[in-house]
Design a protein around this motif. Structure first.
Motif, PDB file in Angstrom:
ATOM      1  N   GLY A 243       0.849  -1.197  -0.035  1.00 31.24           N
ATOM      2  CA  GLY A 243      -0.054  -0.002   0.094  1.00 31.24           C
ATOM      3  C   GLY A 243       0.796   1.363  -0.068  1.00 31.24           C
ATOM      4  O   GLY A 243       2.194   1.253  -0.346  1.00 31.24           O
ATOM      5  N   ALA A 244       0.208   2.421   0.428  1.00 28.45           N
ATOM      6  CA  ALA A 244       0.967   3.510   0.368  1.00 28.45           C
ATOM      7  C   ALA A 244       0.819   4.267   1.880  1.00 28.45           C
ATOM      8  O   ALA A 244      -0.066   4.123   2.311  1.00 28.45           O
ATOM      9  CB  ALA A 244       0.286   4.470  -0.447  1.00 28.45           C
ATOM     10  N   SER A 245       2.104   4.921   2.175  1.00 25.62           N
ATOM     11  CA  SER A 245       2.126   5.540   3.208  1.00 25.62           C
ATOM     12  C   SER A 245       2.451   6.985   3.100  1.00 25.62           C
ATOM     13  O   SER A 245       2.211   7.776   4.034  1.00 25.62           O
ATOM     14  CB  SER A 245       3.290   4.998   4.468  1.00 25.62           C
ATOM     15  OG  SER A 245       4.456   5.173   3.746  1.00 25.62           O
ATOM     16  N   ASP A 246       2.873   7.328   1.972  1.00 21.61           N
ATOM     17  CA  ASP A 246       3.168   8.709   1.618  1.00 21.61           C
ATOM     18  C   ASP A 246       2.997   8.804   0.296  1.00 21.61           C
ATOM     19  O   ASP A 246       3.024   7.802  -0.492  1.00 21.61           O
ATOM     20  CB  ASP A 246       4.341   9.213   2.313  1.00 21.61           C
ATOM     21  CG  ASP A 246       4.393  10.629   2.498  1.00 21.61           C
ATOM     22  OD1 ASP A 246       3.625  11.442   1.970  1.00 21.61           O
ATOM     23  OD2 ASP A 246       5.348  11.266   3.549  1.00 21.61           O
ATOM     24  N   ASP A 288      -5.834  15.997  -0.017  1.00 17.29           N
ATOM     25  CA  ASP A 288      -4.269  15.966   0.910  1.00 17.29           C
ATOM     26  C   ASP A 288      -3.070  15.271   0.032  1.00 17.29           C
ATOM     27  O   ASP A 288      -2.094  15.621   0.326  1.00 17.29           O
ATOM     28  CB  ASP A 288      -4.687  14.780   1.799  1.00 17.29           C
ATOM     29  CG  ASP A 288      -5.781  15.376   2.907  1.00 17.29           C
ATOM     30  OD1 ASP A 288      -5.942  16.682   3.059  1.00 17.29           O
ATOM     31  OD2 ASP A 288      -6.097  14.763   3.754  1.00 17.29           O
ATOM     32  N   ILE A 289      -3.470  14.515  -0.972  1.00 21.30           N
ATOM     33  CA  ILE A 289      -2.628  14.186  -1.808  1.00 21.30           C
ATOM     34  C   ILE A 289      -1.867  15.213  -2.339  1.00 21.30           C
ATOM     35  O   ILE A 289      -0.522  15.481  -2.504  1.00 21.30           O
ATOM     36  CB  ILE A 289      -2.912  13.276  -2.926  1.00 21.30           C
ATOM     37  CG1 ILE A 289      -3.431  11.773  -2.453  1.00 21.30           C
ATOM     38  CG2 ILE A 289      -1.827  13.010  -3.909  1.00 21.30           C
ATOM     39  CD1 ILE A 289      -4.071  10.942  -3.275  1.00 21.30           C
ATOM     40  N   ALA A 302      15.389  18.552  -2.977  1.00 18.08           N
ATOM     41  CA  ALA A 302      16.584  19.215  -2.574  1.00 18.08           C
ATOM     42  C   ALA A 302      17.358  18.178  -1.719  1.00 18.08           C
ATOM     43  O   ALA A 302      18.377  18.566  -1.198  1.00 18.08           O
ATOM     44  CB  ALA A 302      16.177  20.383  -1.526  1.00 18.08           C
ATOM     45  N   GLY A 303      17.137  17.009  -1.722  1.00 22.31           N
ATOM     46  CA  GLY A 303      17.916  15.977  -1.017  1.00 22.31           C
ATOM     47  C   GLY A 303      17.787  15.588   0.386  1.00 22.31           C
ATOM     48  O   GLY A 303      18.589  14.802   1.096  1.00 22.31           O
ATOM     49  N   VAL A 304      16.668  16.130   0.889  1.00 21.90           N
ATOM     50  CA  VAL A 304      16.457  15.886   2.326  1.00 21.90           C
ATOM     51  C   VAL A 304      15.964  14.534   2.667  1.00 21.90           C
ATOM     52  O   VAL A 304      15.109  14.030   1.667  1.00 21.90           O
ATOM     53  CB  VAL A 304      15.268  16.883   2.891  1.00 21.90           C
ATOM     54  CG1 VAL A 304      14.892  16.436   4.361  1.00 21.90           C
ATOM     55  CG2 VAL A 304      15.603  18.212   2.670  1.00 21.90           C
ATOM     56  N   LYS A 305      16.342  13.620   3.474  1.00 22.92           N
ATOM     57  CA  LYS A 305      16.097  12.157   3.367  1.00 22.92           C
ATOM     58  C   LYS A 305      14.857  11.748   4.196  1.00 22.92           C
ATOM     59  O   LYS A 305      14.043  11.123   3.670  1.00 22.92           O
ATOM     60  CB  LYS A 305      17.036  11.480   4.373  1.00 22.92           C
ATOM     61  CG  LYS A 305      18.800  11.460   3.442  1.00 22.92           C
ATOM     62  CD  LYS A 305      18.411  10.875   2.117  1.00 22.92           C
ATOM     63  CE  LYS A 305      20.088  11.081   1.479  1.00 22.92           C
ATOM     64  NZ  LYS A 305      19.995  10.225   0.059  1.00 22.92           N
ATOM     65  N   GLU A 306      14.631  12.422   5.434  1.00 18.62           N
ATOM     66  CA  GLU A 306      13.410  12.264   6.182  1.00 18.62           C
ATOM     67  C   GLU A 306      12.419  13.350   6.111  1.00 18.62           C
ATOM     68  O   GLU A 306      12.792  14.574   6.573  1.00 18.62           O
ATOM     69  CB  GLU A 306      13.740  11.689   7.704  1.00 18.62           C
ATOM     70  CG  GLU A 306      14.730  10.646   7.922  1.00 18.62           C
ATOM     71  CD  GLU A 306      13.772   9.229   7.217  1.00 18.62           C
ATOM     72  OE1 GLU A 306      12.670   9.308   7.515  1.00 18.62           O
ATOM     73  OE2 GLU A 306      14.406   8.451   6.804  1.00 18.62           O
ATOM     74  N   VAL A 307      11.224  13.062   5.450  1.00 19.05           N
ATOM     75  CA  VAL A 307      10.399  14.242   5.675  1.00 19.05           C
ATOM     76  C   VAL A 307       8.984  13.878   5.993  1.00 19.05           C
ATOM     77  O   VAL A 307       8.397  12.917   5.389  1.00 19.05           O
ATOM     78  CB  VAL A 307      10.132  14.627   4.083  1.00 19.05           C
ATOM     79  CG1 VAL A 307       9.248  15.835   4.107  1.00 19.05           C
ATOM     80  CG2 VAL A 307      11.360  14.853   3.379  1.00 19.05           C
ATOM     81  N   SER A 308       8.648  14.486   7.382  1.00 21.54           N
ATOM     82  CA  SER A 308       7.420  14.288   7.788  1.00 21.54           C
ATOM     83  C   SER A 308       6.670  15.548   8.005  1.00 21.54           C
ATOM     84  O   SER A 308       7.130  16.542   7.307  1.00 21.54           O
ATOM     85  CB  SER A 308       7.609  13.614   9.099  1.00 21.54           C
ATOM     86  OG  SER A 308       6.243  13.218   9.373  1.00 21.54           O
ATOM     87  N   GLY A 309       5.465  15.700   8.595  1.00 25.04           N
ATOM     88  CA  GLY A 309       4.780  17.107   8.822  1.00 25.04           C
ATOM     89  C   GLY A 309       5.546  17.863   9.347  1.00 25.04           C
ATOM     90  O   GLY A 309       6.705  17.643  10.076  1.00 25.04           O
ATOM     91  N   GLU A 318      -1.005  11.609   5.701  1.00 18.24           N
ATOM     92  CA  GLU A 318      -0.428  10.519   6.270  1.00 18.24           C
ATOM     93  C   GLU A 318      -1.666  10.181   7.471  1.00 18.24           C
ATOM     94  O   GLU A 318      -1.874   8.981   7.580  1.00 18.24           O
ATOM     95  CB  GLU A 318       0.755  10.955   7.063  1.00 18.24           C
ATOM     96  CG  GLU A 318       1.874  10.889   6.277  1.00 18.24           C
ATOM     97  CD  GLU A 318       3.117  11.508   6.885  1.00 18.24           C
ATOM     98  OE1 GLU A 318       4.472  10.780   7.006  1.00 18.24           O
ATOM     99  OE2 GLU A 318       3.020  12.710   7.504  1.00 18.24           O
ATOM    100  N   LYS A 319      -2.175  11.046   7.927  1.00 16.36           N
ATOM    101  CA  LYS A 319      -3.345  11.068   8.936  1.00 16.36           C
ATOM    102  C   LYS A 319      -4.387  10.255   8.206  1.00 16.36           C
ATOM    103  O   LYS A 319      -5.076   9.199   8.689  1.00 16.36           O
ATOM    104  CB  LYS A 319      -3.780  12.166   9.558  1.00 16.36           C
ATOM    105  CG  LYS A 319      -2.712  12.875  10.454  1.00 16.36           C
ATOM    106  CD  LYS A 319      -3.435  14.203  11.236  1.00 16.36           C
ATOM    107  CE  LYS A 319      -2.344  14.623  12.352  1.00 16.36           C
ATOM    108  NZ  LYS A 319      -2.707  16.165  12.392  1.00 16.36           N
TER     109      LYS A 319
END
Length: 323
Positions: A243-246, A288-289, A302-309, A318-319
């Motif tokens: 499935g999809a988480s993000d 939301d997508i 830009a190369g940022v590895k971890e991206v959350s809210g 995500e919610k």
């Protein structure tokens, strides 16, 4: 500026998973003509359908008027009159759809702010965005009529030559001096082309981006039977998650769906779960997508590895997916 925005959107869509959507070109073209050009799905709801269809068809026809205005700005006196006998019918269609678009915009205002269907009840930016777009379309049409009317007066035209609606405004300028007529003509021209360019560059940041994305989105839509699901191999050993988480777990076509949504709410209004009072809203998932992609894509590129809210909080998408 517009090409920069388009390039940005293509980069964002490229973050999605691969999805082959190029097979059966004849069937895809047929569906595009039926659904996107003929507006067959929209017309299932006649009142709102024809209102929307007239605006869309007017957008296609009046592209010729915009091109003529751009040509006139580059070369003084430029016109499509070199088309000969075809020019009068073209001018007639331009005036006809200009009138239909003006009426449709007024109906859209009435429907949105007087009738107020529940599915159009959106707060904040979405409501203001719709109002701003409708106002721009309205003034693009009015300035085009003013531009054509003053041009006819300055040319001393005694026959509208297909411009039956523009010619109705000629008496407003007929008694003016030639210099005043020229000033009004140039004012209408600059207002018209200025709003056109503003409209074009605002679209990539508006929910009305569907004006540009709807046709390719329909072309790349699925050719499988409605409701068909893609099977998941739950025994695959090399799959880390299902499935999809993000957003990066969605296909590029699903991301394009986010940019094609006009937030009309028809999907939510037709959703069986939503009509029973449950909180599920297909429209919110799509919105939301788009919101999450706009939030995350610049950081990923830009190369940022971890991206959350923000501040470690889950994003709205995500919610929704977790729920």
């Amino acid at each position: 500026a517009f090409s920069f925005s388009v390039r940005r959107l293509i980069k964002y869509l490229s973050l999605g998973q691969p999805d082959s959507r190029f097979g059966n070109p004849i069937a895809r073209l047929k569906k595009t003509l039926l659904v996107a050009i003929a507006q067959s799905k929209i017309l299932r709801e006649p009142f709102a359908g024809f209102m929307h269809a007239f605006i869309f068809w007017g957008f296609l026809v009046l592209l010729t008027a915009v091109l003529e205005s751009i040509g006139e700005g580059i070369v003084a006196g430029f016109s499509f009159r070199f088309l000969g006998s075809l020019y009068a019918p073209l001018a007639f269609l331009q005036d006809l759809f200009c009138g239909l678009v003006i009426v449709s915009v007024l109906v859209a205002f009435y429907r949105r702010y007087v009738l107020r269907p529940k599915r159009l009840e959106l707060a904040g930016h979405s409501s203001m965005d719709a109002t701003f777009i409708l106002m721009m379309i309205f003034f693009i049409m009015l300035s085009m009529l003013g531009q054509n009317a003053t041009r006819l007066v300055m040319e001393g035209s005694t026959s509208p030559g297909g411009r039956f609606l523009s010619s109705a405004f000629m008496p407003l300028f007929a008694s003016m001096s030639h210099e005043s007529q020229q000033v009004w003509f140039e004012l209408f021209w600059w207002v018209h082309i200025g709003i056109v360019f503003l409209f074009m560059n605002y679209l990539p940041y508006s929910k009305h981006l569907h004006v540009l994305t709807s046709i390719p989105n329909v072309y790349f839509s699925g050719s499988k039977p409605r409701g068909a699901l893609k099977p998941i191999n739950l025994e695959a050993e090399n799959v880390e998650k299902f499935g999809a988480s993000d957003v990066q777990d969605l296909t590029w076509k699903q991301l394009l769906d986010g940019y094609t949504c006009t937030e009309c709410g028809r999907c939510t209004a037709a959703c069986p779960a939503n009509t029973t009072g449950k909180i599920l809203s297909p429209r919110k998932i799509i919105m939301d997508i788009r919101q999450r992609l706009e939030e995350k894509a610049p950081l990923v590129l830009a190369g940022v590895k971890e991206v959350s809210g923000a501040e470690g909080q889950k994003s709205p998408l995500e919610k929704t997916l977790v729920h």
